[in-house]
Scaffold this active site. Structure first.
Site, PDB file in Angstrom:
ATOM      1  N   ALA A  64      -4.150  35.519 -23.374  1.00  0.00           N
ATOM      2  CA  ALA A  64      -5.353  35.005 -24.027  1.00  0.00           C
ATOM      3  C   ALA A  64      -5.907  33.834 -23.221  1.00  0.00           C
ATOM      4  O   ALA A  64      -5.222  33.267 -22.364  1.00  0.00           O
ATOM      5  CB  ALA A  64      -5.032  34.566 -25.453  1.00  0.00           C
ATOM      6  N   GLY A 111      -1.022  38.127 -24.455  1.00  0.00           N
ATOM      7  CA  GLY A 111      -1.993  39.112 -24.900  1.00  0.00           C
ATOM      8  C   GLY A 111      -2.146  40.287 -23.954  1.00  0.00           C
ATOM      9  O   GLY A 111      -2.541  41.378 -24.374  1.00  0.00           O
ATOM     10  N   GLU A 114       0.566  42.620 -24.921  1.00  0.00           N
ATOM     11  CA  GLU A 114       0.214  43.157 -26.229  1.00  0.00           C
ATOM     12  C   GLU A 114      -0.860  44.236 -26.106  1.00  0.00           C
ATOM     13  O   GLU A 114      -0.805  45.266 -26.777  1.00  0.00           O
ATOM     14  CB  GLU A 114      -0.246  42.022 -27.142  1.00  0.00           C
ATOM     15  CG  GLU A 114       0.903  41.087 -27.513  1.00  0.00           C
ATOM     16  CD  GLU A 114       0.457  39.864 -28.283  1.00  0.00           C
ATOM     17  OE1 GLU A 114       0.900  39.702 -29.434  1.00  0.00           O
ATOM     18  OE2 GLU A 114      -0.330  39.063 -27.742  1.00  0.00           O
ATOM     19  N   GLU A 134       4.621  33.086 -25.577  1.00  0.00           N
ATOM     20  CA  GLU A 134       3.849  32.241 -26.488  1.00  0.00           C
ATOM     21  C   GLU A 134       4.650  31.084 -27.083  1.00  0.00           C
ATOM     22  O   GLU A 134       4.094  30.019 -27.374  1.00  0.00           O
ATOM     23  CB  GLU A 134       3.256  33.094 -27.620  1.00  0.00           C
ATOM     24  CG  GLU A 134       2.065  33.956 -27.214  1.00  0.00           C
ATOM     25  CD  GLU A 134       2.480  35.313 -26.683  1.00  0.00           C
ATOM     26  OE1 GLU A 134       1.606  36.191 -26.575  1.00  0.00           O
ATOM     27  OE2 GLU A 134       3.675  35.502 -26.374  1.00  0.00           O
TER      28      GLU A 134
END
Length: 261
Positions: A64, A111, A114, A134
């Site tokens: 992210a 991310g 993911e 994270e």
């Protein structure tokens, strides 16, 4: 559509979606929104039978866009919005009615991993690194990582990988069941295309789309619900030209001529 963060090319019925958000292909809010629009476009395009998602340059997706987190600290609603958008992107990829292959060309972290786990198949370059770091930021994976990783590796391994923040080589990711196979970076896109074409060549999109739906949706249901969906999708195929053609071709010992209808 005027794409700022993605490159979209076609090789016959195969669409190649390249994430291009330099320098590290971070998933900013704007990038996520654009990706969702492109995914919807591809899912509705009847001329597209399979999709490959990869990254432009050295990265697949670094994660992210952390710069967006800084002004949002202290605002839980903003955090909720970010999580919902990232989860929606990965859910929409997973819910596509055609096979989606992640060609992981480089680091796929946070991310990025993911997003890759939202794809149906993952292959990786030998230069790829995968992980969910994270917790090093005092956060947790929130684009579906806590749920999809455990489904791939089992609960114990997922807890270990997420709590440790361990970064895996591509070969390690294969051993954990996260990635299907590893090839050299030069071979990655050729191999991804070969896999995609092996799925769609001489097969009916009527059957392919229902297969993907049965597997993906059934994985999130009870076995009874999944079996009910499976038989309903099977029954639907009895109304299609392609199922009739396939059965007749088998009986007549010839190759079927599917019309995808």
């Amino acid at each position: 559509m005027d794409n700022k963060y993605t490159n979209l090319t076609y090789e016959g019925p195969l669409a190649i979606l390249e994430i291009n958000a330099p320098p590290a292909n971070a998933l900013s809010s704007a990038c996520i929104n654009e990706l969702r629009e492109v995914i919807a476009e591809l899912d509705n395009n009847e001329d597209v039978f399979a999709v490959i998602i990869t990254g432009h340059g050295r990265f697949f997706v670094a994660g992210a866009d952390i710069k967006e987190f800084i002004p949002a600290m202290g605002n839980d609603q903003r955090g909720l919005e970010m999580a919902k958008a990232g989860q929606a992107l990965c859910d929409e990829i997973e819910s596509m009615r055609k096979p989606v292959i992640a060609a992981i060309n480089g680091p796929a972290l946070g991310g990025g991993l993911e997003l890759a786990m939202g794809c149906h198949i993952r292959i990786a370059s030998d230069e790829a690194i995968l992980g969910l770091p994270e917790l090093n930021l005092g956060l947790i994976p929130t684009f579906g990582g806590t749920q999809r990783l455990s489904r791939l590796t089992g609960v114990s391994t997922a807890v270990d990988l997420i709590l440790s923040g361990k970064q895996l080589s591509a070969k390690e990711a294969v051993s954990y069941g996260i990635v299907k196979e590893v090839v050299s970076k030069d071979e990655l896109m050729f191999r991804a295309g070969a896999i995609a074409n092996s799925y769609i060549k001489n097969k009916s999109m009527q059957a392919i789309s229902r297969t993907v739906q049965a597997i993906v949706k059934g994985n999130n249901e009870t076995i009874d619900s999944g079996l009910k969906r499976e038989r309903e999708l099977f029954a639907e195929l009895f109304l299609t030209h392609d199922a009739k053609e396939g059965v007749e071709a088998f009986s007549e010992k010839r190759s079927p001529n599917f019309k995808h209808s």
